[in-house]
Design a protein around this motif. Structure first.
Motif, PDB file in Angstrom:
ATOM      1  N   UNK A 197      61.389   7.253 -28.908  1.00  0.00           N
ATOM      2  CA  UNK A 197      60.782   8.326 -29.689  1.00  0.00           C
ATOM      3  C   UNK A 197      60.669   7.935 -31.159  1.00  0.00           C
ATOM      4  N   UNK A 198      61.678   7.253 -31.666  1.00  0.00           N
ATOM      5  CA  UNK A 198      61.585   6.763 -33.050  1.00  0.00           C
ATOM      6  C   UNK A 198      60.366   5.865 -33.207  1.00  0.00           C
ATOM      7  N   UNK A 199      60.163   4.983 -32.263  1.00  0.00           N
ATOM      8  CA  UNK A 199      59.030   4.059 -32.347  1.00  0.00           C
ATOM      9  C   UNK A 199      57.702   4.814 -32.273  1.00  0.00           C
ATOM     10  N   UNK A 200      57.636   5.846 -31.432  1.00  0.00           N
ATOM     11  CA  UNK A 200      56.424   6.651 -31.351  1.00  0.00           C
ATOM     12  C   UNK A 200      56.119   7.313 -32.688  1.00  0.00           C
ATOM     13  N   UNK A 201      57.147   7.857 -33.343  1.00  0.00           N
ATOM     14  CA  UNK A 201      56.964   8.481 -34.654  1.00  0.00           C
ATOM     15  C   UNK A 201      56.426   7.456 -35.653  1.00  0.00           C
ATOM     16  N   UNK A 202      57.061   6.293 -35.715  1.00  0.00           N
ATOM     17  CA  UNK A 202      56.641   5.259 -36.654  1.00  0.00           C
ATOM     18  C   UNK A 202      55.193   4.832 -36.415  1.00  0.00           C
TER      19      UNK A 202
END
Length: 306
Positions: free
Chosen positions: A61-66
């Motif tokens: 999810x962090x990667x999706x946000x970034x």
């Protein structure tokens, strides 16, 4: 040690992470939120901080946000990435992903969970700066990290070129002033307080990282512009309006934790303003009920936002 960069100034909201009813990142709402913020005139964006619910997000999810935010912004404003985690090896892994995504700078707290000594905190930030090459901003958040970053430590690391700036969410106005008095450009001092921005700017802070800026980016941009031109009376008036609006974070406080109440309020307000589709917060946070959301709507209307 860090890549040289111009001082970071102005309004840098810590971007909320909209979610779907089944707790996945709502990419479409996130894009609308980014447009809402950039359209409001902000100077940079900070993703994966406290207001982003970073502690609740999986690595995927962090990667999706970034990827979503950096890709959509496409260089219009700098995007800082929170690389917040318990220890240096975990932070370095988040930093690697942030660099791959195209972040312009990194934001990190001191290590937590582990019991640390100031020398270990110095090693933590020095290692992050040396191994990434991006500007590193310290996030002073003792309420969550249980370590206060002293003015001496921050100024020492700034003088070494390890730190490009600090986001001060400590609530320690004396400590903030000590950093402002002792710093040398291009080190940026940013307040994380939504309700004392005018006084922080008057002391010499360079900008603000306001969670409430998700809801009313125009208001914080106006406050900053008033201060920049020395119109402190107008800055105070705008700050007082925003301080009243900040009351939304206390609406649910009687029956839930501060994070649930505050982050739930930001998302409820964004939902009421038509920016995001769903006000859900990540588990195990307690959701606001209809009555509480209605009270938030009244505060928004009182601030001229509905």
């Amino acid at each position: 040690m860090t890549t040289s960069a111009a001082p970071l100034t102005g309004v840098i909201p810590p971007v909320c992470t909209p979610m779907t009813p089944d707790y996945e990142v709502d990419v479409a709402s996130m894009v609308r939120l980014v447009d809402h913020l950039v359209g409001g005139g902000v100077d940079a964006l900070f993703v994966l901080g406290s207001s982003s619910e970073v502690a609740y997000l999986t690595d995927a999810q962090r990667r999706t946000v970034l990827d979503t935010v950096v890709g959509h912004v496409a260089g219009q404003v700098p995007v800082l990435a929170g690389v917040i985690d318990m220890t240096t090896p975990r932070v370095l892994e988040h930093a690697r992903v942030a660099i791959e995504a195209g972040a312009a700078g990194l934001v990190a707290t001191a290590p937590f969970y582990t019991r640390t000594h100031p020398d270990e905190i110095r090693t933590h930030f020095r290692t992050l700066a040396a191994r990434t090459g991006l500007p590193v901003y310290a996030y002073d958040l003792p309420v969550s990290v249980h370590t206060k970053l002293s003015a001496d430590l921050l100024l020492e690391l700034a003088a070494e070129g390890v730190l490009a700036g600090v986001k001060d969410s400590s609530g320690d106005d004396g400590g903030l002033r000590a950093v402002i008095l002792g710093r040398r450009p291009p080190f940026s001092v940013l307040t994380g307080s939504e309700v004392t921005v005018d006084s922080a700017l008057w002391m010499g802070a360079d900008g603000v990282v306001p969670g409430l800026g998700n809801v009313d980016p125009h208001g914080y941009v106006e406050l900053y512009r008033c201060a920049a031109r020395g119109d402190w009376q107008a800055a105070r008036a705008e700050q007082e309006r925003l301080a009243r609006l900040f009351g939304i974070v206390h609406v649910g406080g009687a029956r839930m934790g501060g994070s649930s109440s505050g982050l739930g309020a930001f998302k409820a307000a964004l939902h009421l303003r038509g920016v995001i589709d769903c006000p859900v917060t990540a588990l195990p946070q307690i959701p606001l009920n209809e009555d509480e959301i209605g009270r938030i709507g009244k505060l928004l209307a009182g601030a001229g936002l509905l």
